[in-house]
Design a protein around this motif. Structure first.
Motif, PDB file in Angstrom:
ATOM      1  N   THR A 110      54.426   3.558 -14.568  1.00 56.57           N
ATOM      2  CA  THR A 110      53.169   4.252 -14.272  1.00 56.57           C
ATOM      3  C   THR A 110      53.490   5.662 -13.776  1.00 56.57           C
ATOM      4  N   ARG A 111      53.033   6.666 -14.510  1.00 59.27           N
ATOM      5  CA  ARG A 111      53.340   8.067 -14.185  1.00 59.27           C
ATOM      6  C   ARG A 111      52.188   8.676 -13.391  1.00 59.27           C
ATOM      7  N   ILE A 112      52.494   9.130 -12.183  1.00 53.91           N
ATOM      8  CA  ILE A 112      51.473   9.680 -11.279  1.00 53.91           C
ATOM      9  C   ILE A 112      51.805  11.128 -10.953  1.00 53.91           C
ATOM     10  N   VAL A 113      50.802  11.984 -10.971  1.00 50.57           N
ATOM     11  CA  VAL A 113      50.955  13.351 -10.484  1.00 50.57           C
ATOM     12  C   VAL A 113      50.006  13.540  -9.305  1.00 50.57           C
ATOM     13  N   TYR A 114      50.523  14.100  -8.232  1.00 49.52           N
ATOM     14  CA  TYR A 114      49.720  14.310  -7.024  1.00 49.52           C
ATOM     15  C   TYR A 114      49.706  15.796  -6.670  1.00 49.52           C
ATOM     16  N   PHE A 115      48.698  16.199  -5.906  1.00 52.14           N
ATOM     17  CA  PHE A 115      48.597  17.598  -5.499  1.00 52.14           C
ATOM     18  C   PHE A 115      49.600  17.887  -4.393  1.00 52.14           C
ATOM     19  N   GLY A 116      50.319  19.022  -4.543  1.00 48.69           N
ATOM     20  CA  GLY A 116      51.248  19.454  -3.512  1.00 48.69           C
ATOM     21  C   GLY A 116      52.675  19.071  -3.833  1.00 48.69           C
ATOM     22  N   THR A 117      53.490  19.053  -2.799  1.00 49.87           N
ATOM     23  CA  THR A 117      54.896  18.730  -2.947  1.00 49.87           C
ATOM     24  C   THR A 117      55.247  17.574  -2.026  1.00 49.87           C
ATOM     25  N   LYS A 118      56.503  17.199  -1.971  1.00 48.84           N
ATOM     26  CA  LYS A 118      56.910  16.071  -1.130  1.00 48.84           C
ATOM     27  C   LYS A 118      56.482  16.301   0.317  1.00 48.84           C
ATOM     28  N   GLY A 119      55.996  15.245   0.928  1.00 47.40           N
ATOM     29  CA  GLY A 119      55.523  15.345   2.303  1.00 47.40           C
ATOM     30  C   GLY A 119      54.043  15.657   2.418  1.00 47.40           C
ATOM     31  N   SER A 120      53.349  15.831   1.291  1.00 45.20           N
ATOM     32  CA  SER A 120      51.923  16.175   1.331  1.00 45.20           C
ATOM     33  C   SER A 120      51.067  14.949   1.624  1.00 45.20           C
ATOM     34  N   TYR A 121      49.858  15.204   2.063  1.00 39.83           N
ATOM     35  CA  TYR A 121      48.910  14.104   2.287  1.00 39.83           C
ATOM     36  C   TYR A 121      48.590  13.400   0.975  1.00 39.83           C
ATOM     37  N   SER A 122      48.541  14.161  -0.107  1.00 41.30           N
ATOM     38  CA  SER A 122      48.252  13.547  -1.406  1.00 41.30           C
ATOM     39  C   SER A 122      49.362  12.584  -1.812  1.00 41.30           C
ATOM     40  N   GLU A 123      50.619  12.957  -1.516  1.00 39.74           N
ATOM     41  CA  GLU A 123      51.733  12.044  -1.804  1.00 39.74           C
ATOM     42  C   GLU A 123      51.606  10.780  -0.960  1.00 39.74           C
ATOM     43  N   GLY A 141      48.722  27.547  -0.691  1.00 36.40           N
ATOM     44  CA  GLY A 141      49.059  26.289  -1.360  1.00 36.40           C
ATOM     45  C   GLY A 141      48.729  25.048  -0.554  1.00 36.40           C
ATOM     46  N   SER A 142      49.477  23.979  -0.815  1.00 32.89           N
ATOM     47  CA  SER A 142      49.256  22.712  -0.118  1.00 32.89           C
ATOM     48  C   SER A 142      49.868  22.766   1.268  1.00 32.89           C
ATOM     49  N   THR A 143      49.470  21.842   2.128  1.00 36.08           N
ATOM     50  CA  THR A 143      50.011  21.823   3.494  1.00 36.08           C
ATOM     51  C   THR A 143      51.521  21.606   3.481  1.00 36.08           C
ATOM     52  N   ALA A 144      51.992  20.656   2.652  1.00 33.33           N
ATOM     53  CA  ALA A 144      53.438  20.399   2.578  1.00 33.33           C
ATOM     54  C   ALA A 144      54.161  21.594   1.960  1.00 33.33           C
ATOM     55  N   GLY A 145      53.509  22.263   1.005  1.00 36.31           N
ATOM     56  CA  GLY A 145      54.103  23.464   0.416  1.00 36.31           C
ATOM     57  C   GLY A 145      54.295  24.554   1.452  1.00 36.31           C
ATOM     58  N   SER A 184      51.395  17.797   7.956  1.00 36.41           N
ATOM     59  CA  SER A 184      51.527  16.471   8.561  1.00 36.41           C
ATOM     60  C   SER A 184      52.876  16.308   9.253  1.00 36.41           C
ATOM     61  N   ILE A 185      52.952  15.330  10.141  1.00 40.20           N
ATOM     62  CA  ILE A 185      54.239  14.994  10.760  1.00 40.20           C
ATOM     63  C   ILE A 185      55.190  14.474   9.694  1.00 40.20           C
ATOM     64  N   ARG A 186      54.635  13.867   8.659  1.00 43.21           N
ATOM     65  CA  ARG A 186      55.431  13.431   7.509  1.00 43.21           C
ATOM     66  C   ARG A 186      56.136  14.637   6.877  1.00 43.21           C
ATOM     67  N   ALA A 187      55.424  15.763   6.759  1.00 43.37           N
ATOM     68  CA  ALA A 187      56.009  16.981   6.194  1.00 43.37           C
ATOM     69  C   ALA A 187      57.098  17.529   7.114  1.00 43.37           C
ATOM     70  N   ALA A 188      56.898  17.417   8.431  1.00 47.64           N
ATOM     71  CA  ALA A 188      57.911  17.878   9.383  1.00 47.64           C
ATOM     72  C   ALA A 188      59.202  17.109   9.175  1.00 47.64           C
ATOM     73  N   SER A 189      59.089  15.812   8.995  1.00 47.02           N
ATOM     74  CA  SER A 189      60.269  14.971   8.766  1.00 47.02           C
ATOM     75  C   SER A 189      60.923  15.303   7.429  1.00 47.02           C
ATOM     76  N   THR A 190      60.099  15.551   6.417  1.00 42.68           N
ATOM     77  CA  THR A 190      60.621  15.853   5.080  1.00 42.68           C
ATOM     78  C   THR A 190      61.428  17.142   5.061  1.00 42.68           C
ATOM     79  N   TYR A 191      60.980  18.160   5.802  1.00 45.98           N
ATOM     80  CA  TYR A 191      61.605  19.482   5.732  1.00 45.98           C
ATOM     81  C   TYR A 191      62.384  19.869   6.995  1.00 45.98           C
ATOM     82  N   GLY A 192      62.598  18.924   7.888  1.00 49.44           N
ATOM     83  CA  GLY A 192      63.416  19.186   9.067  1.00 49.44           C
ATOM     84  C   GLY A 192      62.809  20.190  10.028  1.00 49.44           C
ATOM     85  N   LEU A 193      61.486  20.187  10.152  1.00 50.22           N
ATOM     86  CA  LEU A 193      60.803  21.097  11.067  1.00 50.22           C
ATOM     87  C   LEU A 193      60.454  20.397  12.371  1.00 50.22           C
ATOM     88  N   GLU A 194      60.178  21.196  13.397  1.00 52.75           N
ATOM     89  CA  GLU A 194      59.761  20.648  14.686  1.00 52.75           C
ATOM     90  C   GLU A 194      58.236  20.670  14.800  1.00 52.75           C
TER      91      GLU A 194
END
Length: 398
Positions: A127-140, A252-256, A274-284
């Protein structure tokens, strides 16, 4: 002179001319007239069925605006006063509306036939899914909560690109935000639902907790520029108003935006994501839960280019345009009311190239297989300038 029962109900009184008005007698006369009206109404509706059969056999449309206007003008002239004339016109407008609704039940509805039922949406590695934004986004996150992680997925930087990839067949399904409890509908999505022949096949609601993210070691006093999607900025505007040193910039997107802060390496920058994005990109996380509404949730739609709906679908989304005339929106919504369906949402969007004319987006309860829904769609199709079924899917309790 009043005659009063022991219960203190007034049953008779003299009018200005000295005649006695008896309430009970008036009610009895009204009941008698009402019975006659019902009998005549049923006779009229029976003849309307004959009219419908004639129109079906000859291919004529149910709605004949010229005939209706002539009829309304003629019955209005029969009234003895201007007020009664206006009231009679309104009454007969409703009678003719009921007649049309009866005739629609006898006709076919083509768009509904195009949709086919599936047991469930596939959720496998194929199943091929496309979501808005990049890794760590709310859409993901919404995608993973709905589909799980055993799928093939990719992000897209714009809403348009998500729609385009689904429409071209590059992806089987797309995940897009359409509505937020704090900021309302996301207008770009409504416009794209009209532009592309994609359909809503499911929805998912996600709790949104916005956070201010920065490079490790940065402080609130360091931040000068805050990047985020327009929705993230709107949801966090009261937090931003507390800091005169921070300027919000849409990007762009929040994760972007979180990814941009990491790549730029500038401690004067931050992102609302999101805090998920912080974890994905090593941010505080400089500040968490900065959205000003505690109950901050986003409704995401799952789109596909296939005209399909799942077993158990109980929510319809449609859009239509109307003649720019008084009462036309009421007439459209009356089909939903007449068929005893619950309307849960209505949005309007400007029609490109038209001055102050709008396209309406409506959600209501029901399945496309149900007679009440089919009758509703028939009626709107016949009386609107155009109609599109945006999707039939299982609604999420909010």
């Amino acid at each position: 002179m009043l005659k009063i029962k022991e219960s203190m109900d007034i049953i008779s009184v003299k009018n200005g001319g000295g005649d006695v008005i008896d309430l009970q007698k008036c009610r009895e006369e009204i009941d008698k007239i009402d019975s006659q009206i019902v009998e005549l109404f049923e006779q009229r509706m029976k003849i309307s069925q004959n009219v419908a059969e004639y129109k079906i056999n000859t291919g004529k449309p149910v709605l004949d605006k010229t005939r209706e206007q002539q009829k309304l003008d003629s019955v209005e002239e029969l009234a003895s006063t201007k007020y009664n004339g206006q009231a009679v016109r309104e009454l007969f407008s409703q009678i003719m509306s009921m007649s049309r609704k009866l005739q629609y039940t006898m006709m076919t509805y083509n768009q509904a036939r195009e949709f086919h039922k599936i047991k469930e949406i596939p959720k496998s590695k194929d199943t091929r899914i496309v979501y808005f934004g990049t890794k760590g986004s709310y859409s993901e996150q919404a995608m993973e909560e709905y589909f799980g992680t055993k799928i093939t997925s990719s992000g897209a930087p714009t809403f348009y690109e998500v729609m385009s990839k689904v429409s071209s067949g590059e992806a089987d399904y797309g995940v897009l935000p359409i509505e937020n409890t704090t900021t309302g509908g996301i207008t770009d999505i409504y416009d794209l639902l009209v532009e592309f022949d994609n359909y809503i096949v499911a929805e998912h609601v996600l709790k949104i907790d916005q956070a201010l993210l920065s490079l490790p070691g940065a402080k609130l006093s360091d931040i000068r520029t805050v990047y985020s999607h327009p929705q993230g900025i709107l949801q966090s505007r009261k937090f931003l108003e507390q800091y005169s040193n921070m300027k919000a910039v849409e990007y762009g997107s929040t994760a972007g935006c979180a990814k941009k802060v990491l790549e730029d390496g500038d401690k004067n920058q931050a992102a609302i994501a999101s805090i998920r994005a912080a974890s994905t990109y090593g941010l505080e996380v400089l500040a968490s839960n900065i959205n000003y509404e505690e109950v901050n949730s986003t409704r995401f739609i799952i789109i596909t280019k296939q005209c399909q709906f799942c077993e158990g679908s109980d929510k319809m989304s449609i859009c239509f345009t109307l003649p720019h005339e008084s009462g036309t929106l009421y007439s459209m919504l009356s089909h939903i009311i007449y068929n005893n369906l619950n309307m849960s949402k209505i949005e309007s969007r400007p029609i490109p190239g038209k001055k102050f004319e709008y396209r309406f987006f409506v959600d209501f309860d029901g399945c496309i297989e149900e007679p009440a829904v089919i009758n509703t769609l028939r009626g709107i199709e016949a009386e609107a300038l155009d109609i599109k079924i945006l999707g039939n899917y299982i609604g999420v309790d909010l």
